[in-house]
Write a protein that holds these residues in place. Structure first.
Motif, mmCIF file in Angstrom:
data_model
loop_
_atom_site.group_PDB
_atom_site.id
_atom_site.type_symbol
_atom_site.label_atom_id
_atom_site.label_comp_id
_atom_site.label_asym_id
_atom_site.label_seq_id
_atom_site.Cartn_x
_atom_site.Cartn_y
_atom_site.Cartn_z
ATOM 1 N N LEU A 29 0.845 -1.194 0.000
ATOM 2 C CA LEU A 29 0.000 0.000 0.000
ATOM 3 C C LEU A 29 0.878 1.241 0.000
ATOM 4 C CD1 LEU A 29 -2.573 -1.160 2.699
ATOM 5 C CD2 LEU A 29 -2.799 -1.322 0.199
ATOM 6 N N VAL A 30 0.634 2.120 -0.954
ATOM 7 C CA VAL A 30 1.451 3.321 -1.110
ATOM 8 C C VAL A 30 0.630 4.539 -0.728
ATOM 9 C CG1 VAL A 30 2.747 4.751 -2.733
ATOM 10 C CG2 VAL A 30 2.805 2.265 -2.937
ATOM 11 N N ASP A 31 1.186 5.347 0.157
ATOM 12 C CA ASP A 31 0.573 6.621 0.537
ATOM 13 C C ASP A 31 0.841 7.620 -0.588
ATOM 14 O OD1 ASP A 31 -0.303 8.948 1.693
ATOM 15 O OD2 ASP A 31 0.861 8.746 3.544
ATOM 16 N N GLY A 32 0.003 7.577 -1.612
ATOM 17 C CA GLY A 32 0.230 8.365 -2.819
ATOM 18 C C GLY A 32 0.283 9.848 -2.576
ATOM 19 N N SER A 33 -0.539 10.355 -1.666
ATOM 20 C CA SER A 33 -0.535 11.797 -1.397
ATOM 21 C C SER A 33 0.789 12.228 -0.786
ATOM 22 C CB SER A 33 -1.700 12.148 -0.464
ATOM 23 O OG SER A 33 -2.931 11.920 -1.117
ATOM 24 N N SER A 34 1.311 11.404 0.118
ATOM 25 C CA SER A 34 2.635 11.682 0.678
ATOM 26 C C SER A 34 3.695 11.632 -0.414
ATOM 27 C CB SER A 34 2.955 10.665 1.781
ATOM 28 O OG SER A 34 4.315 10.710 2.148
ATOM 29 N N TYR A 35 3.595 10.633 -1.289
ATOM 30 C CA TYR A 35 4.578 10.476 -2.364
ATOM 31 C C TYR A 35 4.605 11.685 -3.291
ATOM 32 C CZ TYR A 35 6.506 5.709 -2.210
ATOM 33 O OH TYR A 35 7.233 4.596 -1.906
ATOM 34 N N LEU A 36 3.427 12.158 -3.708
ATOM 35 C CA LEU A 36 3.443 13.219 -4.716
ATOM 36 C C LEU A 36 3.973 14.525 -4.146
ATOM 37 C CD1 LEU A 36 0.744 15.323 -4.434
ATOM 38 C CD2 LEU A 36 -0.417 13.264 -5.165
ATOM 39 N N HIS A 75 -0.367 -8.017 -4.772
ATOM 40 C CA HIS A 75 -1.486 -7.085 -4.688
ATOM 41 C C HIS A 75 -0.989 -5.751 -4.135
ATOM 42 C CE1 HIS A 75 -3.234 -11.175 -4.370
ATOM 43 N NE2 HIS A 75 -4.062 -10.671 -5.282
ATOM 44 N N ALA A 76 -1.613 -4.680 -4.590
ATOM 45 C CA ALA A 76 -1.131 -3.355 -4.194
ATOM 46 C C ALA A 76 -2.197 -2.318 -4.478
ATOM 47 C CB ALA A 76 0.157 -3.002 -4.949
ATOM 48 N N ALA A 77 -1.991 -1.134 -3.928
ATOM 49 C CA ALA A 77 -2.832 0.025 -4.252
ATOM 50 C C ALA A 77 -2.028 1.278 -3.956
ATOM 51 C CB ALA A 77 -4.120 0.016 -3.440
ATOM 52 N N CYS A 78 -2.193 2.268 -4.821
ATOM 53 C CA CYS A 78 -1.644 3.597 -4.573
ATOM 54 C C CYS A 78 -2.819 4.480 -4.181
ATOM 55 C CB CYS A 78 -0.953 4.134 -5.827
ATOM 56 S SG CYS A 78 -0.087 5.690 -5.558
ATOM 57 N N VAL A 79 -2.792 4.992 -2.956
ATOM 58 C CA VAL A 79 -3.965 5.649 -2.365
ATOM 59 C C VAL A 79 -3.723 7.151 -2.276
ATOM 60 C CG1 VAL A 79 -5.575 5.610 -0.434
ATOM 61 C CG2 VAL A 79 -4.294 3.546 -1.007
ATOM 62 N N PRO A 123 -3.125 -0.303 -9.175
ATOM 63 C CA PRO A 123 -4.495 0.121 -8.889
ATOM 64 C C PRO A 123 -4.465 1.426 -8.081
ATOM 65 C CG PRO A 123 -4.144 -2.181 -8.282
ATOM 66 C CD PRO A 123 -2.796 -1.599 -8.560
ATOM 67 N N ILE A 124 -5.390 2.332 -8.387
ATOM 68 C CA ILE A 124 -5.465 3.617 -7.689
ATOM 69 C C ILE A 124 -6.762 3.676 -6.896
ATOM 70 C CG2 ILE A 124 -5.886 6.084 -8.074
ATOM 71 C CD1 ILE A 124 -3.745 6.117 -10.126
ATOM 72 N N LEU A 125 -6.648 4.208 -5.679
ATOM 73 C CA LEU A 125 -7.824 4.347 -4.823
ATOM 74 C C LEU A 125 -7.922 5.783 -4.327
ATOM 75 C CD1 LEU A 125 -10.226 3.118 -3.308
ATOM 76 C CD2 LEU A 125 -8.645 2.488 -1.461
ATOM 77 N N GLU A 126 -9.114 6.363 -4.470
ATOM 78 C CA GLU A 126 -9.381 7.724 -4.025
ATOM 79 C C GLU A 126 -10.831 7.727 -3.543
ATOM 80 O OE1 GLU A 126 -7.809 11.881 -6.039
ATOM 81 O OE2 GLU A 126 -9.208 10.617 -7.152
ATOM 82 N N VAL A 127 -11.059 7.979 -2.264
ATOM 83 C CA VAL A 127 -12.404 7.858 -1.701
ATOM 84 C C VAL A 127 -12.841 9.200 -1.121
ATOM 85 C CG1 VAL A 127 -13.889 6.595 -0.111
ATOM 86 C CG2 VAL A 127 -11.907 5.449 -1.126
ATOM 87 N N LEU A 282 -7.190 -5.561 -6.367
ATOM 88 C CA LEU A 282 -5.895 -5.062 -5.897
ATOM 89 C C LEU A 282 -4.728 -5.754 -6.588
ATOM 90 C CD1 LEU A 282 -6.592 -4.877 -2.040
ATOM 91 C CD2 LEU A 282 -6.591 -3.000 -3.681
ATOM 92 N N ALA A 283 -4.984 -6.438 -7.685
ATOM 93 C CA ALA A 283 -3.898 -7.156 -8.365
ATOM 94 C C ALA A 283 -2.990 -6.161 -9.089
ATOM 95 C CB ALA A 283 -4.461 -8.162 -9.344
#
Length: 952
Positions: A29-36, A75-79, A123-127, A282-283
């Motif tokens: 699981l990647v904390d995408g907001s932190s990453y960007l 399995h993974a997700a960039c959130v 896979p990207i997740l934004e809720v 999440l594949a």
């Protein structure tokens, strides 16, 4: 809701092999907001073919590619955080209330970042309505329940509360991994008490108040003593001191704070992941090469586009989960993440190349033949010391093409080390190539390696590139270490020094490192430097101004600095010993005077005790407070109070003398090199964004010369017998540059006529004849002249002169009335900096101002002040480097025995034989004035003396 069980969890206990237990698959699981955000701030202001910003996109791609290579996951997700408010805003309207808006240049890159992350197979997740942390928390718990080992990639300490036996954190920026023990070691509390810990401290980033004056140590201490936040609250009446009082005042608030800092782990993610809740949602998917080729082309990522085009086979799907755990190396002493589940033969991340270990003469000869025929060779040394003047070689590595390098060990002496070639024999073979100016070489921080070889009697010639300086010229505001460069430009991470040697008291010398691992480490350094050069060099070639700065200023300056550092400066230890004794006596006197004024003894080095004496006992006015709410006792506050009260004046003088004694009069004699009898400072080239050099070990640029005691330290810098010290100092260089850049007629005339420019300014501002300007008026004018070129406003000028702001504003208005083109320059420079994001020196050096756009008020105002001054300070830095180069060239061409020994601000100091003094007096001003043609004369003033102070 839960994720489907993995095959290993579907097995009944009776069916499990008693010896081999199937490993848990990995959910990444990647904390995408932190990453960007990290990508945006870590990268230079890159632009695509259409002029749109691409730095954050580039950084994001590099980090996501590297993470996928490092962590074998199914399995993974960039959130990412979604737009709009969340449930926490309903609970607490001021939540994140003081955060500045997202910079526009970052906002413009969000959609392309989402696009390329998908193309890379994530896979990207934004809720909407929840934060990325809550989505990550929910996925982490569901993943753990389904039998996964969960790896969360983030730099956010809040997510430490998610860590369990099967959930861990990695931080790719710091190579830190945290399991339960790691969290406990880092924060002082276990993961299940992180929420309590954060509640007590508060979270300044999210604007969540905690208990005033409670920091990490106090929070951890209270939790250890009382077991939990509830225990701390229950025992609030027993906790003593100011912190206890603050805790009692915060009791009603703490439940809300705890609610705010708690990551939710039960969010409804239905409808936000295609295919959810099936595991395939999440594949990790294969990368999309065609889509990436188009994307890289649109955004100008030429290197990655060429890399894809050159691949004969389209990238295969991501590998299935393997028993190996992610190998993010830990910088916090906690060990590898899930090390207990990782096989022992995968301690290091996978190698990106082939690295030969050269142990025979035949191997060395073969590589030597390759070096002689290669058009460019990356060269690196491994040594036994960071002190460049004393370091001895332990090994040497080379790379002639990406992915391939060789390491020649010569000094590994651990038990069982294989036999190595003798150092003398290796250097004898390499010497002709090392000293051949036609044999093109590159390195990372070539100044250090040049010193190291010189310690062995070899003068390396032919260095044509330095990746550290390439990076510095292209992006001075970024880090320039090889690890940072490789991550930023190659998406790679190699072994770190700490991986090999450890850290702290347990660190081993490089000579004790296993040769095979040393070969991998040093080979990576050479080979990555070569690859970094291949990325940076085309960028330099495409920017004529920056290329000129690199070729004409930085590379020649590096060679001159080696000679300055190597020669060093003589120190009279006896003079310093006497000064130390005198300073100690004066400090004792000041200490007693302070005790008498305070009415009691106290520690003059303790801000807390000083605050209690000044503000509680003596009742002096509080000028400002620290972040914790305590009255500040910093130097600025003491300076203000010292104008009216005797005790702050004594404390200030004591502090100044204590620093002078510990930093210079006591320390300098200890820094004399026993081999040379001299002090050898290091001039760091790639530190100041303006191009100025930074002196360290010792710092010769920060000797305080505003006090008599500080100036006397320079008396200890002496000339050798038969020599004198000659100081050549540019006169009012930044004001002259201001006159040139602004083109202001009045300022140009003052310099052209050789007037005292401060007196001339006073005559203009105060409207009096030049010969009637008073000493006080000249002092005011000098402050105005220098203040304005540093972007000082009315408030700053009023403080500097001790006058009302209205009077300061009047002076500034009068100044700009008399010097209108100075005002025009300032306005145009600020506007240009906002538009382009950077300013430039007269020689083309680019100074990026990251906070000129998008930052909040005070930070943006600071960037605007920097925009005004940086072109002048940077041009002055370029001029003094050009002067060093010109003076050294003249010394070499004429066969002079004079030697440059120091560069301090706008001054060069030379050790000159008495027979060459007349030459120095004539040549130095001429050479320094001749490095550039400005609209005003460049003037260098020369002084001579037996020591540095006399030469002024």
């Amino acid at each position: 809701m839960s994720l489907p069980l993995s095959p290993s969890d579907a097995t009944t206990p009776a069916e499990v092999d008693p010896v081999v237990v199937a490993p848990r698959p990995v959910l990444l699981l990647v904390d995408g907001s932190s990453y960007l955000y990290r990508a945006f701030h870590a990268m230079p202001d890159l632009r695509g073919p259409d002029g749109q910003p691409t730095g954050a996109i580039h950084g994001m791609v590099a980090m996501m590619k590297r993470l996928r290579e490092q962590v074998a996951a199914e399995h993974a997700a960039c959130v990412f955080d979604a737009k709009g408010p969340t449930f926490r805003d309903e609970w607490y309207p001021d939540y994140k209330g003081h955060r500045p808006p997202m910079p526009e240049d970052l906002r413009a890159q969000i959609e392309p970042i989402h696009e390329v992350v998908r193309l890379l197979g994530w896979p990207i997740l934004e809720v909407p309505g929840i934060e990325a942390d809550d989505a990550i928390g929910t996925l982490a718990r569901l993943g753990e329940q389904s039998g996964h080992r969960v790896v969360v990639s983030t730099g956010d300490k809040d997510l430490a509360q998610l860590v369990t036996e099967h959930v861990g954190l990695i931080n790719t920026m710091s190579n830190e991994s945290l399991d339960i023990a790691g969290v406990t070691a880092k924060f002082g509390v276990p993961p299940d008490r992180i929420v309590d810990y954060l509640t007590l401290m508060g979270d300044a980033v999210d604007n969540v108040p905690g208990v005033e004056k409670v920091g990490p140590k106090t929070a951890a201490k209270w939790i250890a003593e009382h077991g939990s936040l509830d225990g701390v609250m229950a025992n609030a009446g027993r906790i003593k001191g100011v912190a206890g009082e603050n805790l009692r005042r915060a009791l009603d608030w703490l439940p809300t704070a705890r609610r705010l800092v708690t990551v939710k782990i039960d969010c409804d993610l239905t409808g936000h992941l295609p295919g959810w809740p099936a595991l395939e949602a999440l594949a990790l998917r294969p990368v999309d090469p065609d889509g990436l080729l188009d994307f890289y082309g649109r955004h100008g990522f030429r290197s990655w586009k060429r890399e894809l085009e050159a691949q004969a086979v389209v990238a295969a799907p991501a590998p299935a989960a393997s028993p190996a755990a992610p190998r993010a190396r830990d910088s916090g002493g906690t060990g590898d993440l899930f090390a207990a589940e990782a096989p022992a033969d995968e301690v290091d991340p996978p190698s990106s190349g082939r690295y030969d270990t050269v142990l025979t003469r035949e191997q060395l000869q073969a590589w030597f033949d390759r070096l002689r025929s290669a058009p460019l060779v990356a060269l690196d040394t491994e040594t036994d010391s960071l002190d460049a003047m004393q370091a001895r070689i332990v090994g040497i590595s080379f790379a002639v093409q990406p992915g391939e390098a060789a390491y020649v060990p010569v000094g590994h002496d651990y038990p069982g080390a294989p036999e190595q070639l003798p150092l003398d024999e290796v250097l004898a073979l390499l010497r002709p190539w090392l000293e051949d100016p036609a044999a093109a070489k590159l390195g990372q921080n070539i100044k250090y390696d040049t010193h190291v070889f010189a310690n062995h009697g070899i003068t390396v010639r032919g260095y044509v590139h330095d990746t550290m300086l390439e990076s510095y010229v292209l992006e001075a505001h970024r880090p320039h270490g090889l690890a940072s460069l490789a991550e930023r430009h190659l998406g790679r991470a190699g072994l770190s020094y700490e991986d090999l040697c450890g850290k702290g008291a347990g660190q081993i010398p490089f000579s004790h490192v296993d040769i095979e691992r040393a070969s991998r480490y040093s080979g990576e350094d050479s080979e990555m430097a070569l690859q970094v050069h291949q990325v940076l060099w085309p960028e330099l070639e495409a920017a004529a101004g920056l290329l000129d700065v690199y070729r004409r200023i930085e590379m020649p300056a590096a060679r001159v600095l080696v000679r300055i550092e190597r020669h060093g400066v003589l120190i009279d230890a006896g003079v310093l010993a006497r000064q130390s004794q005198q300073l100690a006596q004066r400090m004792l006197t000041l200490e007693q005077e302070a005790y008498d004024i305070a009415g009691q003894p106290f520690n003059l080095g303790s801000p807390k005790q000083i605050g209690e004496i000044l503000f509680t006992r003596l009742g002096l006015p509080v000028k400002k407070k620290t972040a914790t709410g305590a009255p500040s006792t910093d130097e600025e506050v003491l300076q203000q109070l010292a104008a009216d009260y005797p005790l702050p004046a004594r404390i200030l003088e004591y502090r100044g003398l204590a620093k002078l004694k510990s930093t210079y009069t006591d320390k300098l004699p200890q820094m004399v090199n026993p081999s040379t009898g001299r002090v050898h400072t290091n001039y760091a080239q790639a530190v100041a964004v303006t191009g100025r050099l930074s002196s360290n070990e010792p710092n010769l640029q920060n000797i305080p010369i505003r006090t008599a005691e500080g100036r006397r330290v320079r008396e200890a810098f002496i000339a050798a017998p038969g020599h004198v010290l000659v100081s050549a100092d540019y006169s009012q260089i930044e004001l002259r540059i201001m006159a040139h850049i602004s083109g202001d007629a009045t300022l140009l005339r003052a310099f052209a006529e050789g007037l005292d420019v401060h007196r001339a300014t006073a005559a203009e501002v105060f409207g009096v004849p030049l010969d009637e300007v008073s000493t006080e008026q000249r002092r005011y004018a000098k402050t105005i002249n220098f203040g304005l070129i540093y972007g000082m406003g009315a408030f700053g000028l009023a403080q500097s002169l001790g006058i009302e702001q209205k009077a300061a504003r009047d002076y500034i208005e009068r100044y700009f009335t008399r010097y209108p083109d100075v005002k025009r320059y300032m306005d145009e420079t600020k506007a240009g900096a906002v538009e382009r994001g950077h300013v430039e020196t007269l020689f083309g050096r680019r100074i990026v101002l990251p906070e000129i756009k998008g930052a909040n008020g005070p930070r943006r105002a600071g960037a605007e002040r920097q925009a005004i001054n940086a072109p002048m300070q940077g041009t002055a830095a370029d001029l003094i480097k050009l002067a060093m180069i010109a003076v050294q060239q003249a010394i070499d061409d004429e066969g002079r025995a004079s030697r440059m020994i120091m560069q301090v601000h706008d001054e060069l100091v030379l050790e000159v034989p008495e027979a060459e003094l007349d030459w120095a007096r004539e040549a130095l001003p001429r050479l320094m004035a001749g490095v550039a043609q400005l609209k005003v004369p460049l003037v260098a003033e020369v002084g001579v003396g037996a020591n540095w102070e006399e030469a002024h």
